[in-house]
Design a protein around this motif. Sequence first.
Motif, PDB file in Angstrom:
ATOM      1  N   GLU A 351       0.834  -1.215   0.000  1.00 27.99           N
ATOM      2  CA  GLU A 351       0.000   0.000   0.000  1.00 27.99           C
ATOM      3  C   GLU A 351       0.870   1.267   0.000  1.00 27.99           C
ATOM      4  OE1 GLU A 351      -3.881  -1.762   2.474  1.00 27.99           O
ATOM      5  OE2 GLU A 351      -2.397  -0.485   3.469  1.00 27.99           O
ATOM      6  N   GLU A 352       2.026   1.162   0.617  1.00 24.05           N
ATOM      7  CA  GLU A 352       2.924   2.324   0.706  1.00 24.05           C
ATOM      8  C   GLU A 352       3.795   2.501  -0.537  1.00 24.05           C
ATOM      9  OE1 GLU A 352       3.017   4.652   3.013  1.00 24.05           O
ATOM     10  OE2 GLU A 352       1.393   3.731   4.165  1.00 24.05           O
ATOM     11  N   GLY A 353       3.637   1.616  -1.513  1.00 26.12           N
ATOM     12  CA  GLY A 353       4.307   1.792  -2.796  1.00 26.12           C
ATOM     13  C   GLY A 353       5.693   1.188  -2.911  1.00 26.12           C
ATOM     14  N   PHE A 354       6.078   0.297  -1.998  1.00 22.54           N
ATOM     15  CA  PHE A 354       7.386  -0.347  -2.119  1.00 22.54           C
ATOM     16  C   PHE A 354       7.367  -1.354  -3.271  1.00 22.54           C
ATOM     17  CE2 PHE A 354       7.702   1.280   2.209  1.00 22.54           C
ATOM     18  CZ  PHE A 354       9.021   1.713   2.253  1.00 22.54           C
ATOM     19  N   ASN A 355       8.533  -1.616  -3.819  1.00 14.62           N
ATOM     20  CA  ASN A 355       8.681  -2.528  -4.952  1.00 14.62           C
ATOM     21  C   ASN A 355       8.143  -3.917  -4.587  1.00 14.62           C
ATOM     22  OD1 ASN A 355       9.523  -4.226  -6.993  1.00 14.62           O
ATOM     23  ND2 ASN A 355      11.629  -3.486  -7.039  1.00 14.62           N
ATOM     24  N   PRO A 356       7.112  -4.384  -5.292  1.00 18.55           N
ATOM     25  CA  PRO A 356       6.540  -5.703  -4.973  1.00 18.55           C
ATOM     26  C   PRO A 356       7.567  -6.828  -5.033  1.00 18.55           C
ATOM     27  CG  PRO A 356       5.085  -4.498  -6.433  1.00 18.55           C
ATOM     28  CD  PRO A 356       6.354  -3.708  -6.364  1.00 18.55           C
ATOM     29  N   ASP A 357       8.529  -6.733  -5.979  1.00 20.05           N
ATOM     30  CA  ASP A 357       9.555  -7.767  -6.068  1.00 20.05           C
ATOM     31  C   ASP A 357      10.453  -7.765  -4.839  1.00 20.05           C
ATOM     32  OD1 ASP A 357       8.823  -8.875  -8.505  1.00 20.05           O
ATOM     33  OD2 ASP A 357       9.957  -7.402  -9.651  1.00 20.05           O
ATOM     34  N   ALA A 358      10.748  -6.590  -4.324  1.00 20.38           N
ATOM     35  CA  ALA A 358      11.570  -6.487  -3.112  1.00 20.38           C
ATOM     36  C   ALA A 358      10.803  -7.059  -1.917  1.00 20.38           C
ATOM     37  CB  ALA A 358      11.952  -5.033  -2.855  1.00 20.38           C
ATOM     38  N   ILE A 359       9.509  -6.808  -1.870  1.00 25.97           N
ATOM     39  CA  ILE A 359       8.680  -7.344  -0.779  1.00 25.97           C
ATOM     40  C   ILE A 359       8.650  -8.874  -0.839  1.00 25.97           C
ATOM     41  CG2 ILE A 359       6.350  -7.440   0.199  1.00 25.97           C
ATOM     42  CD1 ILE A 359       5.926  -4.583  -0.933  1.00 25.97           C
ATOM     43  N   GLU A 360       8.422  -9.417  -2.033  1.00 25.43           N
ATOM     44  CA  GLU A 360       8.387 -10.873  -2.190  1.00 25.43           C
ATOM     45  C   GLU A 360       9.732 -11.503  -1.850  1.00 25.43           C
ATOM     46  OE1 GLU A 360       5.532 -12.927  -3.204  1.00 25.43           O
ATOM     47  OE2 GLU A 360       4.892 -11.057  -2.268  1.00 25.43           O
ATOM     48  N   ARG A 361      10.811 -10.812  -2.235  1.00 26.86           N
ATOM     49  CA  ARG A 361      12.148 -11.336  -1.909  1.00 26.86           C
ATOM     50  C   ARG A 361      12.366 -11.328  -0.404  1.00 26.86           C
ATOM     51  NH1 ARG A 361      14.865 -14.319  -1.407  1.00 26.86           N
ATOM     52  NH2 ARG A 361      16.990 -14.787  -2.027  1.00 26.86           N
ATOM     53  N   GLN A 362      11.877 -10.262   0.263  1.00 26.51           N
ATOM     54  CA  GLN A 362      12.021 -10.190   1.705  1.00 26.51           C
ATOM     55  C   GLN A 362      11.208 -11.276   2.396  1.00 26.51           C
ATOM     56  OE1 GLN A 362      14.138  -8.206   3.344  1.00 26.51           O
ATOM     57  NE2 GLN A 362      13.557  -9.396   5.144  1.00 26.51           N
ATOM     58  N   LEU A 363      10.064 -11.631   1.817  1.00 31.00           N
ATOM     59  CA  LEU A 363       9.224 -12.692   2.375  1.00 31.00           C
ATOM     60  C   LEU A 363       9.770 -14.083   2.066  1.00 31.00           C
ATOM     61  CD1 LEU A 363       5.770 -11.149   1.443  1.00 31.00           C
ATOM     62  CD2 LEU A 363       6.569 -11.562   3.771  1.00 31.00           C
ATOM     63  N   SER A 364      10.821 -14.136   1.235  1.00 29.83           N
ATOM     64  CA  SER A 364      11.442 -15.410   0.844  1.00 29.83           C
ATOM     65  C   SER A 364      10.465 -16.304   0.110  1.00 29.83           C
ATOM     66  CB  SER A 364      11.990 -16.149   2.072  1.00 29.83           C
ATOM     67  OG  SER A 364      12.744 -17.272   1.693  1.00 29.83           O
ATOM     68  N   GLU A 386      16.229  -0.213   3.035  1.00 33.08           N
ATOM     69  CA  GLU A 386      15.420   0.986   3.256  1.00 33.08           C
ATOM     70  C   GLU A 386      14.003   0.613   3.691  1.00 33.08           C
ATOM     71  OE1 GLU A 386      15.614   3.061  -0.428  1.00 33.08           O
ATOM     72  OE2 GLU A 386      17.737   3.610  -0.219  1.00 33.08           O
ATOM     73  N   MET A 387      13.467  -0.432   3.074  1.00 33.21           N
ATOM     74  CA  MET A 387      12.108  -0.868   3.368  1.00 33.21           C
ATOM     75  C   MET A 387      11.994  -1.386   4.800  1.00 33.21           C
ATOM     76  SD  MET A 387       9.899  -3.775   1.319  1.00 33.21           S
ATOM     77  CE  MET A 387      10.946  -5.133   1.860  1.00 33.21           C
ATOM     78  N   MET A 388      12.962  -2.176   5.234  1.00 32.31           N
ATOM     79  CA  MET A 388      12.908  -2.739   6.583  1.00 32.31           C
ATOM     80  C   MET A 388      13.077  -1.661   7.647  1.00 32.31           C
ATOM     81  SD  MET A 388      12.134  -5.826   6.061  1.00 32.31           S
ATOM     82  CE  MET A 388      12.432  -6.718   7.580  1.00 32.31           C
ATOM     83  N   GLN A 389      13.879  -0.640   7.339  1.00 33.35           N
ATOM     84  CA  GLN A 389      14.019   0.440   8.305  1.00 33.35           C
ATOM     85  C   GLN A 389      12.743   1.283   8.358  1.00 33.35           C
ATOM     86  OE1 GLN A 389      16.814   0.935  10.493  1.00 33.35           O
ATOM     87  NE2 GLN A 389      15.042   1.984  11.380  1.00 33.35           N
ATOM     88  N   TRP A 390      12.122   1.482   7.187  1.00 32.12           N
ATOM     89  CA  TRP A 390      10.840   2.200   7.162  1.00 32.12           C
ATOM     90  C   TRP A 390       9.804   1.450   7.986  1.00 32.12           C
ATOM     91  CZ3 TRP A 390       5.854   1.095   6.119  1.00 32.12           C
ATOM     92  CH2 TRP A 390       4.968   2.176   5.999  1.00 32.12           C
TER      93      TRP A 390
END
Length: 402
Positions: A351-364, A386-390
């Motif tokens: 919802e906050e506009g972060f890169n969906p691919d980066a989110i999926e990668r973070q979720l493994s 940056e996303m994890m610190q946000w």
Amino acid sequence: MPLTDTACKTAKPREDGKPLRLSDEKGMYLEVMPNGSKYWRLKYRFNAKEKRLALGVYPETTLKEARQKRDDARRRLANGEDPGEQRKLEKMLKQVATANKFEAIALEWHARESHEWSAAHSERVLSAMQTHIFPYIGDRPIHEIRPLELLEVLRKVESAGNIDTTKRLRQRCSAVFRLAILTGRCDSDPAAPLTDALKSQQSTPRKALMREDIPAFLDALEKYDGNLQTKLMMKLMLLTFTRVGEMAMARWEEIDFDKALWTIPPEHRKLPEKSKKTAPPHLVPLSKQSLEVLRQLHAISGGREHIFPNRNSPRRPMSPETLRRALHSMGFRGKADVHGFRSTASTILNEEGFNPDAIERQLSHIETNKVRAAYNRAEYMKERIEMMQWWSHFLKAQTKPN
């Protein structure tokens, strides 16, 4: 002179160590071995060649039973059949029939597949087949089993309310039939058409916190007066939204405080067993808040192998069940699930506009599109840091003021 039961019973081995042969009649005799064992034999000729046929072991096979077997063999000879060769053929056919039974082929399938599974999963698969399938169709020749027969077996499991187990059993039976087809032991898979005949489990989504639920949850967590290690584990789960199994198994050697990085080895990742040997580790960037929690934990378990050692057996990791119980004591039974933290983070970050691919990668998450997976191996590490610190700042901002 024909033998008698008394003569058979009292017969002793020869003193010179050679077998003793006591003749009955029509070619049958009792052979007494040097060790005292006694065997019934039949001497006969077939195609001008002298042969011998074993008729049994005395006294398990009585004199009367041995004579009946002799007479059966002589009838075959009269019909132009070699009783010795007929016995070999019958033995071979029996072995083939045994090898073609469903249970035998299922065990063969299990042996072929289980090297790619964990020991626990392999045991669960076999146990389910032994409990629910083998008692009913294990002895059946696999080519004779029909869809209706298998459906009746599966519905016994289904009627007990074990919908997921029924589904998995159908899939595994289907795999057994496919192996039998490939090896020429049956022509069709009777499990295949049963998909629509069985009930489907209504999936219940994991209970995830909504954005508006987070302040109340953080407040309850702050007031949690249980074990401090459990409380810190819950905080770290929310900050990193990793899988609970990965968190429970975490070891101090995986944490690099200088690089602010947690390296989860492939053997702890949620992967097929065969993939764990070649899969890369999962890298989790650690925010300042995550590092602070880890420092607090280091004061508790820094001398242990695991970050979250089991209180009763410190050499083992804490049970993931501990977090579930903590959630219940916080008043979130049925309202939140630890695994649901991943869904909460994913929803808000998208919802906050972060890169969906980066989110999926973070979720493994594993890329299901094989072509895309082959070309899209980027770690997106800079974006993820940056996303994890946000995300950590976002959670801190949701904390209710004292």
